[in-house]
Design a protein around this motif. Structure first.
Motif, short mmCIF file in Angstrom:
data_model
loop_
_atom_site.label_atom_id
_atom_site.label_comp_id
_atom_site.label_asym_id
_atom_site.label_seq_id
_atom_site.Cartn_x
_atom_site.Cartn_y
_atom_site.Cartn_z
N VAL A 10 11.22 4.69 -19.86
CA VAL A 10 10.45 5.78 -20.46
C VAL A 10 9.31 6.20 -19.53
CG1 VAL A 10 8.91 6.39 -22.37
CG2 VAL A 10 11.08 5.26 -22.83
N ALA A 11 8.66 5.23 -18.91
CA ALA A 11 7.57 5.54 -17.98
C ALA A 11 8.09 6.36 -16.80
CB ALA A 11 6.90 4.26 -17.48
N ARG A 12 9.25 5.98 -16.26
CA ARG A 12 9.83 6.73 -15.14
C ARG A 12 10.18 8.16 -15.56
NH1 ARG A 12 10.92 4.31 -10.42
NH2 ARG A 12 10.84 2.05 -10.38
N MET A 13 10.75 8.30 -16.76
CA MET A 13 11.10 9.65 -17.25
C MET A 13 9.84 10.49 -17.43
SD MET A 13 14.33 9.06 -19.88
CE MET A 13 13.32 8.25 -21.10
N ALA A 14 8.81 9.90 -18.02
CA ALA A 14 7.56 10.63 -18.25
C ALA A 14 6.90 11.01 -16.93
CB ALA A 14 6.61 9.79 -19.10
N PHE A 15 6.92 10.09 -15.96
CA PHE A 15 6.32 10.39 -14.65
C PHE A 15 7.06 11.53 -13.97
CE2 PHE A 15 5.38 9.87 -10.20
CZ PHE A 15 4.03 9.55 -10.20
N THR A 16 8.38 11.51 -14.01
CA THR A 16 9.18 12.58 -13.41
C THR A 16 8.91 13.91 -14.10
OG1 THR A 16 10.90 11.02 -12.76
CG2 THR A 16 11.54 13.33 -12.90
N ALA A 17 8.86 13.89 -15.42
CA ALA A 17 8.58 15.13 -16.17
C ALA A 17 7.20 15.66 -15.85
CB ALA A 17 8.72 14.86 -17.68
N ALA A 18 6.21 14.77 -15.75
CA ALA A 18 4.85 15.20 -15.43
C ALA A 18 4.79 15.84 -14.04
CB ALA A 18 3.89 14.01 -15.50
N LYS A 19 5.48 15.24 -13.07
CA LYS A 19 5.51 15.83 -11.71
C LYS A 19 6.11 17.22 -11.75
CE LYS A 19 7.66 12.88 -9.12
NZ LYS A 19 8.20 12.03 -8.06
N GLU A 20 7.19 17.38 -12.50
CA GLU A 20 7.85 18.70 -12.59
C GLU A 20 6.94 19.72 -13.27
OE1 GLU A 20 11.61 18.03 -14.51
OE2 GLU A 20 12.38 16.87 -12.81
N SER B 179 0.81 -1.22 0.00
CA SER B 179 0.00 0.00 0.00
C SER B 179 0.84 1.28 0.00
CB SER B 179 -0.96 0.01 1.19
OG SER B 179 -0.23 -0.06 2.40
N ARG B 180 2.06 1.24 0.51
CA ARG B 180 2.90 2.44 0.57
C ARG B 180 3.83 2.60 -0.62
NH1 ARG B 180 4.61 1.45 6.62
NH2 ARG B 180 2.56 1.60 7.55
N THR B 181 3.66 1.79 -1.64
CA THR B 181 4.51 1.86 -2.82
C THR B 181 4.26 3.18 -3.56
OG1 THR B 181 4.50 -0.53 -3.01
CG2 THR B 181 5.11 0.68 -4.97
N LYS B 182 5.34 3.79 -4.03
CA LYS B 182 5.23 5.05 -4.75
C LYS B 182 4.53 4.84 -6.09
CE LYS B 182 9.78 6.33 -3.34
NZ LYS B 182 11.08 6.70 -3.88
N MET B 183 3.73 5.82 -6.48
CA MET B 183 3.01 5.76 -7.75
C MET B 183 3.98 5.58 -8.92
SD MET B 183 0.03 5.77 -9.19
CE MET B 183 -1.06 6.44 -7.97
N GLU B 184 5.13 6.22 -8.87
CA GLU B 184 6.13 6.10 -9.93
C GLU B 184 6.56 4.63 -10.11
OE1 GLU B 184 10.68 7.62 -10.89
OE2 GLU B 184 9.68 8.30 -9.07
N ASP B 185 6.71 3.92 -9.01
CA ASP B 185 7.10 2.51 -9.09
C ASP B 185 5.99 1.65 -9.68
OD1 ASP B 185 9.64 3.00 -8.02
OD2 ASP B 185 8.94 2.69 -5.96
N VAL B 186 4.75 1.96 -9.33
CA VAL B 186 3.62 1.21 -9.90
C VAL B 186 3.52 1.46 -11.40
CG1 VAL B 186 1.11 0.90 -9.85
CG2 VAL B 186 2.36 1.23 -7.71
N VAL B 187 3.65 2.72 -11.81
CA VAL B 187 3.59 3.06 -13.23
C VAL B 187 4.71 2.35 -14.00
CG1 VAL B 187 3.87 4.95 -14.89
CG2 VAL B 187 2.39 5.25 -12.90
N SER B 188 5.92 2.35 -13.43
CA SER B 188 7.03 1.70 -14.14
C SER B 188 6.85 0.18 -14.20
CB SER B 188 8.37 2.08 -13.52
OG SER B 188 8.52 1.52 -12.25
N LEU B 189 6.32 -0.41 -13.13
CA LEU B 189 6.03 -1.85 -13.14
C LEU B 189 5.04 -2.20 -14.25
CD1 LEU B 189 5.90 -4.77 -11.92
CD2 LEU B 189 4.15 -3.88 -10.37
N LEU B 190 3.95 -1.43 -14.31
CA LEU B 190 2.94 -1.70 -15.34
C LEU B 190 3.50 -1.47 -16.74
CD1 LEU B 190 -0.18 -0.12 -13.62
CD2 LEU B 190 0.36 -2.55 -13.86
N ALA B 191 4.29 -0.42 -16.92
CA ALA B 191 4.88 -0.15 -18.24
C ALA B 191 5.81 -1.30 -18.65
CB ALA B 191 5.65 1.16 -18.21
N HIS B 192 6.59 -1.79 -17.70
CA HIS B 192 7.49 -2.91 -17.99
C HIS B 192 6.69 -4.13 -18.47
CE1 HIS B 192 11.09 -5.47 -17.32
NE2 HIS B 192 10.17 -6.40 -17.11
N GLU B 193 5.67 -4.47 -17.73
CA GLU B 193 4.87 -5.65 -18.11
C GLU B 193 4.11 -5.42 -19.42
OE1 GLU B 193 5.65 -8.34 -16.78
OE2 GLU B 193 6.73 -7.44 -15.11
N MET B 194 3.63 -4.20 -19.64
CA MET B 194 2.97 -3.88 -20.90
C MET B 194 3.94 -3.99 -22.07
SD MET B 194 0.54 -0.73 -19.77
CE MET B 194 -0.88 -1.00 -18.74
#
Length: 126
Positions: free
Chosen positions: A113-123, A75-90
């Protein structure tokens, strides 16, 4: 995305053990895990050490041959990690390579790419 990737289903398992069992892995069995990292280097560790590392990280997943992504996420996993996990499996749902090393490198690119996009979106949003 490929037609198969457009029909993905995602199942979130309540426990890591449940997710392992869906993959056909018995986490109590002695043995070794082998994988390729983002740089294409091969790694190997015992089942015991791998399970310990995954629990510490807080998430794990895989995609089945039926285009179902199975995940376990604390439950405490960062959203960035979840997004990158899903992108990897996709990434695995795209036209697959028939060489495990190349296949894993392809999926790792999706993850980066998902991690880079997530970081850019946060910024952009701050």
């Amino acid at each position: 995305m490929s037609p198969a990737a457009n029909k993905l289903k995602i199942i979130r398992h309540r426990t890591l053990r449940e997710c392992f069992l869906a993959h056909g892995i018995d986490p109590t069995q002695k043995g070794w895990w082998e994988w390729t990292d983002a740089d294409g280097r091969a790694h190997r560790s015992s089942n015991t050490q791998s399970v310990k590392n995954i629990k510490h990280r807080g998430y794990w997943g895989f995609i089945s041959n039926k285009n179902i992504i199975h995940v376990w996420i604390k439950s405490r996993t960062k959203m960035e990690d979840v997004v990158s996990l899903l992108a990897h499996e996709m990434g695995h749902a795209e036209l697959p390579y028939h060489q495990p090393k190349l296949e894993e490198q392809k999926a790792n690119k999706y993850e980066r790419v998902a991690r880079m996009a997530f970081t850019a979106a946060k910024e952009l949003m701050t």
